[in-house]
Design a protein around this motif. Structure first.
Motif, PDB file in Angstrom:
ATOM      1  N   VAL A 146       0.846  -1.191   0.000  1.00  0.00           N
ATOM      2  CA  VAL A 146       0.000   0.000   0.000  1.00  0.00           C
ATOM      3  C   VAL A 146       0.885   1.246   0.000  1.00  0.00           C
ATOM      4  CG1 VAL A 146      -1.819   1.255   1.213  1.00  0.00           C
ATOM      5  CG2 VAL A 146      -1.799  -1.254   1.233  1.00  0.00           C
ATOM      6  N   ALA A 147       0.742   2.026  -1.057  1.00  0.00           N
ATOM      7  CA  ALA A 147       1.555   3.231  -1.210  1.00  0.00           C
ATOM      8  C   ALA A 147       0.663   4.458  -1.116  1.00  0.00           C
ATOM      9  CB  ALA A 147       2.282   3.205  -2.548  1.00  0.00           C
ATOM     10  N   PRO A 148       0.766   5.237  -0.043  1.00  0.00           N
ATOM     11  CA  PRO A 148      -0.003   6.483   0.037  1.00  0.00           C
ATOM     12  C   PRO A 148       0.539   7.483  -0.972  1.00  0.00           C
ATOM     13  CG  PRO A 148       1.542   6.337   1.851  1.00  0.00           C
ATOM     14  CD  PRO A 148       1.629   5.035   1.121  1.00  0.00           C
ATOM     15  N   ASP A 149      -0.064   8.661  -1.016  1.00  0.00           N
ATOM     16  CA  ASP A 149       0.374   9.681  -1.979  1.00  0.00           C
ATOM     17  C   ASP A 149       1.892   9.854  -1.938  1.00  0.00           C
ATOM     18  OD1 ASP A 149      -2.134  10.146  -2.829  1.00  0.00           O
ATOM     19  OD2 ASP A 149      -2.401  12.081  -1.849  1.00  0.00           O
ATOM     20  N   CYS A 150       2.533   9.643  -3.074  1.00  0.00           N
ATOM     21  CA  CYS A 150       3.981   9.790  -3.147  1.00  0.00           C
ATOM     22  C   CYS A 150       4.373   9.985  -4.607  1.00  0.00           C
ATOM     23  CB  CYS A 150       4.698   8.583  -2.552  1.00  0.00           C
ATOM     24  SG  CYS A 150       4.232   6.998  -3.286  1.00  0.00           S
ATOM     25  N   ASN A 151       5.606  10.400  -4.846  1.00  0.00           N
ATOM     26  CA  ASN A 151       6.025  10.580  -6.231  1.00  0.00           C
ATOM     27  C   ASN A 151       6.409   9.248  -6.856  1.00  0.00           C
ATOM     28  OD1 ASN A 151       8.863   9.982  -5.723  1.00  0.00           O
ATOM     29  ND2 ASN A 151       9.011  12.007  -4.793  1.00  0.00           N
ATOM     30  N   ASP A 152       6.590   9.273  -8.165  1.00  0.00           N
ATOM     31  CA  ASP A 152       6.800   8.023  -8.891  1.00  0.00           C
ATOM     32  C   ASP A 152       8.077   7.309  -8.478  1.00  0.00           C
ATOM     33  OD1 ASP A 152       4.473   8.462 -10.309  1.00  0.00           O
ATOM     34  OD2 ASP A 152       5.474   9.593 -11.880  1.00  0.00           O
ATOM     35  N   GLU A 153       9.103   8.048  -8.104  1.00  0.00           N
ATOM     36  CA  GLU A 153      10.365   7.404  -7.712  1.00  0.00           C
ATOM     37  C   GLU A 153      10.175   6.558  -6.458  1.00  0.00           C
ATOM     38  OE1 GLU A 153      15.113   8.326  -7.067  1.00  0.00           O
ATOM     39  OE2 GLU A 153      13.738   9.970  -7.546  1.00  0.00           O
ATOM     40  N   VAL A 154       9.295   6.993  -5.554  1.00  0.00           N
ATOM     41  CA  VAL A 154       9.039   6.221  -4.335  1.00  0.00           C
ATOM     42  C   VAL A 154       8.422   4.869  -4.678  1.00  0.00           C
ATOM     43  CG1 VAL A 154       7.737   6.155  -2.178  1.00  0.00           C
ATOM     44  CG2 VAL A 154       8.867   8.262  -2.879  1.00  0.00           C
ATOM     45  N   TYR A 155       7.561   4.834  -5.709  1.00  0.00           N
ATOM     46  CA  TYR A 155       7.008   3.545  -6.141  1.00  0.00           C
ATOM     47  C   TYR A 155       8.129   2.590  -6.544  1.00  0.00           C
ATOM     48  CZ  TYR A 155       2.165   5.087  -6.059  1.00  0.00           C
ATOM     49  OH  TYR A 155       0.933   5.511  -5.653  1.00  0.00           O
ATOM     50  N   PHE A 156       9.121   3.113  -7.263  1.00  0.00           N
ATOM     51  CA  PHE A 156      10.233   2.263  -7.687  1.00  0.00           C
ATOM     52  C   PHE A 156      11.061   1.806  -6.484  1.00  0.00           C
ATOM     53  CE2 PHE A 156      10.382   4.356 -12.163  1.00  0.00           C
ATOM     54  CZ  PHE A 156       9.225   3.673 -12.488  1.00  0.00           C
ATOM     55  N   GLU A 157      11.187   2.674  -5.478  1.00  0.00           N
ATOM     56  CA  GLU A 157      11.882   2.268  -4.250  1.00  0.00           C
ATOM     57  C   GLU A 157      11.140   1.130  -3.568  1.00  0.00           C
ATOM     58  OE1 GLU A 157      12.187   5.748  -1.859  1.00  0.00           O
ATOM     59  OE2 GLU A 157      13.636   6.750  -3.169  1.00  0.00           O
ATOM     60  N   TYR A 158       9.806   1.227  -3.516  1.00  0.00           N
ATOM     61  CA  TYR A 158       9.004   0.163  -2.901  1.00  0.00           C
ATOM     62  C   TYR A 158       9.104  -1.139  -3.701  1.00  0.00           C
ATOM     63  CZ  TYR A 158       6.708   3.663   0.098  1.00  0.00           C
ATOM     64  OH  TYR A 158       6.433   4.641   1.022  1.00  0.00           O
ATOM     65  N   ILE A 159       9.124  -1.028  -5.016  1.00  0.00           N
ATOM     66  CA  ILE A 159       9.235  -2.232  -5.853  1.00  0.00           C
ATOM     67  C   ILE A 159      10.506  -2.991  -5.505  1.00  0.00           C
ATOM     68  CG2 ILE A 159       9.606  -3.058  -8.221  1.00  0.00           C
ATOM     69  CD1 ILE A 159       7.729  -0.782  -9.142  1.00  0.00           C
ATOM     70  N   GLU A 160      11.612  -2.267  -5.346  1.00  0.00           N
ATOM     71  CA  GLU A 160      12.879  -2.937  -5.022  1.00  0.00           C
ATOM     72  C   GLU A 160      12.921  -3.394  -3.561  1.00  0.00           C
ATOM     73  OE1 GLU A 160      16.260  -0.680  -6.425  1.00  0.00           O
ATOM     74  OE2 GLU A 160      15.854  -1.391  -8.468  1.00  0.00           O
ATOM     75  N   LYS A 161      12.362  -2.602  -2.659  1.00  0.00           N
ATOM     76  CA  LYS A 161      12.388  -2.944  -1.240  1.00  0.00           C
ATOM     77  C   LYS A 161      11.553  -4.169  -0.925  1.00  0.00           C
ATOM     78  CE  LYS A 161      11.316  -1.019   3.345  1.00  0.00           C
ATOM     79  NZ  LYS A 161      10.854   0.185   4.096  1.00  0.00           N
ATOM     80  N   TYR A 162      10.367  -4.273  -1.555  1.00  0.00           N
ATOM     81  CA  TYR A 162       9.431  -5.349  -1.228  1.00  0.00           C
ATOM     82  C   TYR A 162       9.359  -6.438  -2.299  1.00  0.00           C
ATOM     83  CZ  TYR A 162       7.803  -2.240   2.487  1.00  0.00           C
ATOM     84  OH  TYR A 162       7.732  -1.447   3.602  1.00  0.00           O
ATOM     85  N   ASN A 163      10.284  -6.415  -3.253  1.00  0.00           N
ATOM     86  CA  ASN A 163      10.328  -7.434  -4.325  1.00  0.00           C
ATOM     87  C   ASN A 163       8.998  -7.544  -5.063  1.00  0.00           C
ATOM     88  OD1 ASN A 163      13.021  -8.179  -3.693  1.00  0.00           O
ATOM     89  ND2 ASN A 163      12.285  -9.463  -2.023  1.00  0.00           N
ATOM     90  N   VAL A 164       8.445  -6.407  -5.420  1.00  0.00           N
ATOM     91  CA  VAL A 164       7.163  -6.361  -6.126  1.00  0.00           C
ATOM     92  C   VAL A 164       7.297  -7.021  -7.492  1.00  0.00           C
ATOM     93  CG1 VAL A 164       5.512  -4.785  -7.223  1.00  0.00           C
ATOM     94  CG2 VAL A 164       6.337  -4.330  -4.903  1.00  0.00           C
ATOM     95  N   THR A 165       6.259  -7.781  -7.869  1.00  0.00           N
ATOM     96  CA  THR A 165       6.278  -8.490  -9.159  1.00  0.00           C
ATOM     97  C   THR A 165       5.247  -7.951 -10.149  1.00  0.00           C
ATOM     98  OG1 THR A 165       4.731 -10.157  -8.278  1.00  0.00           O
ATOM     99  CG2 THR A 165       7.092 -10.627  -8.095  1.00  0.00           C
ATOM    100  N   TRP A 166       4.254  -7.182  -9.658  1.00  0.00           N
ATOM    101  CA  TRP A 166       3.163  -6.709 -10.533  1.00  0.00           C
ATOM    102  C   TRP A 166       2.847  -5.261 -10.216  1.00  0.00           C
ATOM    103  CZ3 TRP A 166      -1.715  -4.662 -10.670  1.00  0.00           C
ATOM    104  CH2 TRP A 166      -2.503  -4.916 -11.818  1.00  0.00           C
ATOM    105  N   LEU A 167       2.878  -4.416 -11.244  1.00  0.00           N
ATOM    106  CA  LEU A 167       2.657  -2.987 -11.088  1.00  0.00           C
ATOM    107  C   LEU A 167       1.541  -2.528 -12.010  1.00  0.00           C
ATOM    108  CD1 LEU A 167       3.479   0.025 -10.370  1.00  0.00           C
ATOM    109  CD2 LEU A 167       5.132  -0.157 -12.253  1.00  0.00           C
ATOM    110  N   ALA A 168       0.592  -1.751 -11.483  1.00  0.00           N
ATOM    111  CA  ALA A 168      -0.395  -1.062 -12.312  1.00  0.00           C
ATOM    112  C   ALA A 168       0.040   0.397 -12.406  1.00  0.00           C
ATOM    113  CB  ALA A 168      -1.790  -1.163 -11.712  1.00  0.00           C
ATOM    114  N   ALA A 169       0.224   0.879 -13.635  1.00  0.00           N
ATOM    115  CA  ALA A 169       0.740   2.235 -13.842  1.00  0.00           C
ATOM    116  C   ALA A 169      -0.075   2.941 -14.907  1.00  0.00           C
ATOM    117  CB  ALA A 169       2.212   2.174 -14.257  1.00  0.00           C
ATOM    118  N   ASP A 170      -0.003   4.271 -14.905  1.00  0.00           N
ATOM    119  CA  ASP A 170      -0.573   5.018 -16.016  1.00  0.00           C
ATOM    120  C   ASP A 170       0.567   5.473 -16.930  1.00  0.00           C
ATOM    121  OD1 ASP A 170       0.606   7.279 -14.881  1.00  0.00           O
ATOM    122  OD2 ASP A 170      -1.235   7.940 -13.930  1.00  0.00           O
TER     123      ASP A 170
END
Length: 498
Positions: free
Chosen positions: A222-246
């Motif tokens: 769960v990512a609250p309001d944040c900039n796009d770079e933070v999403y990429f930080e979370y992807i690497e931190k939590y080993n995310v495998t699936w992203l929904a993006a615009d």
């Protein structure tokens, strides 16, 4: 959730706090029990005004458990927009971020509406969500049964439209619709993934993703309001495998060189929707992320589900093939005549999960459908000989210059090729002789510069004379956006068309 109690359902990206499915089940049931104790009945409307928080989905579910209607709102409301929403909907109770509680209270007072506000983070003078979950009997929680849905066409959800052409309308989504937009194929594909996305429950797409993730027994970061770079930080931190993006997120990642910094090695799939994804952007992101399947899709709030989705091997820049149980046709925007292969016209659709209509707005509901019951999307597109569908632009955004219809998207594409341009919107400024003159409004990549004159010249050198930026170009620090993340061209017109 009860049948998979040990699954990790949600993880707070900021703190790392986790909810198991057992936690999610219990908290959503406690919310439902509290609502019942407040006298909420089936058919009552409960507002939810929140960004992406761990409890937002649980409040929506708790509302639906008792047969009440969940009305998801923007998580940022001025007094004007709060007054508008309350005048349209008049919910019994609203769950809201503390940041908008004051606007809601003041608007309700002005309108003479008596309602309760529960805040999701503590604020003096308001009930706190965690507090209303206390004191429920354990037996009552264990024996809780959801209300029976006797009429599948009854409204389950009211979600705002994107508001690109004016104030958002309130779209009614039925239980039947929610059921049919959750395709078994999509749920199977999401099984076992660690997911992250930006859309809140204010988007129908955000609601759809929330249901799909739970049904697939997946974990959501769960990512609250944040900039796009933070999403990429979370992807690497939590080993995310699936992203929904615009598309905007992908464009920014390229323009700001984020994909040089973040390799996103665990990521397997990016699902793209929300606005036009050009083939050049899809190709460029694929170059940086060759291990990731990037699939473009298309749906709308009014369709209440996916209309077209790419599969592996689709042409870059398409929106893929028509999804199961959906019919589309392309019609001439002037005559309404059905067009064939490679002919551009308005996309019209029929599908089982289409909206019931707009809440308290019968006239707008009638205008949304043609005489044969097809939903008029307002989007221009075509399909090729292989059956792949391509979008061109919104009909409402076309510019008229000396009786020539101009697609802003084509001019925006040329401007976006400039390395200093981060985001761009082209609008039509009224002209007493020529109908409209094109104006470009852009925001820039941090650290890069371009003059307004250079932008005008760029279009002049690369496009026909009728596409010239006769109204000039403007540079803003940031382009205004609608609640669904789209560039708010109506706001830009208010700023410059005077």
């Amino acid at each position: 959730m009860k049948s998979n109690p040990d699954c990790i359902g949600e993880v707070d990206g900021v703190t790392g706090k986790k909810y198991t499915y057992a936690d999610m089940s219990e908290r959503s049931i406690k919310c439902a029990l509290w609502l019942k104790k407040q006298g909420v009945k089936p058919g009552d409307i409960i507002g939810l005004c929140s960004d992406n928080t761990m409890d937002a989905v649980l409040i929506m579910l708790g509302t639906m458990y008792i047969g009440a209607i969940s009305n998801t709102w923007d998580d940022k409301l001025s007094l004007i927009t709060a007054r508008y929403f309350l005048s349209v909907i008049s919910p019994t109770i609203i769950f809201a971020n503390s940041s908008v509680a004051t606007s809601l209270t003041e608007a309700a007072k002005e309108l003479g509406i008596n309602m309760k506000i529960v805040v999701l983070d503590k604020l003096n003078g308001y009930e706190f969500f965690d507090d209303i979950l206390k004191g429920h009997d354990t037996h009552e929680i264990a024996e809780f049964k959801c209300a029976t849905i006797s009429k599948p066409d009854d409204v389950a959800l009211i979600v705002p439209t994107s508001g690109t052409t004016g104030m958002p309308k309130a779209t009614e989504i039925s239980h039947f619709s929610l059921y049919h937009c959750l395709s078994p194929e999509k749920i199977t594909e999401m099984e076992g993934h660690i997911c992250i996305w930006a859309p809140t429950l204010r988007w129908h797409y955000g609601v759809q993703l929330a249901f799909e993730t739970i049904l697939a027994r997946s974990t959501r970061i769960v990512a609250p309001d944040c900039n796009d770079e933070v999403y990429f930080e979370y992807i690497e931190k939590y080993n995310v495998t699936w992203l929904a993006a615009d598309p905007c997120m992908l464009i920014k990642s390229l323009k700001m060189n984020l994909l040089d910094k973040y390799r996103l090695l665990t990521l397997k799939e990016i699902s793209v929707t929300g606005s036009l994804l050009r083939k050049e952007i899809q190709k460029a992101v694929s170059h940086y992320l060759p291990h990731v399947l990037i699939l473009n899709g298309y749906g709308s709030t009014d369709s209440a589900g996916d209309i077209c989705v790419q599969v592996k091997g689709c042409k870059l820049g398409s929106i893929g093939f028509v999804t199961p149980n959906v019919r589309i046709k392309i019609v001439d925007i002037k005559t309404g005549k059905t067009l064939g292969t490679n002919k551009t016209g308005e996309l019209r659709v029929k599908l089982p999960c289409v909206m019931n209509g707009y809440y308290k707005n019968l006239e707008a509901t009638k205008r949304a459908f043609d005489s044969d019951g097809w939903l008029c999307t307002g989007d221009l597109g075509y399909y090729d000989k292989d059956g792949e569908v391509f979008l061109i632009d919104r009909i409402s955004e076309f510019l008229a210059f000396r009786s020539i219809n101009i697609s802003p998207a084509e001019i925006e594409y040329v401007l976006a090729t400039h390395p200093a341009v981060l985001h761009v919107a082209v609008i039509g400024i009224p002209h007493e002789i020529d109908d409209q003159h094109a104006m470009a409004v852009v925001s820039l990549v941090p650290g890069k510069t371009v003059t307004e004159e250079e932008l005008v010249t760029l279009v002049e050198q690369n496009m026909p004379d009728y596409c010239r930026l006769r109204a000039g170009a403007k540079i803003l620090d940031e382009l205004p956006r609608t609640a669904t993340g789209k560039i708010a061209k109506k706001k830009l017109l208010e700023m410059f068309a005077h």
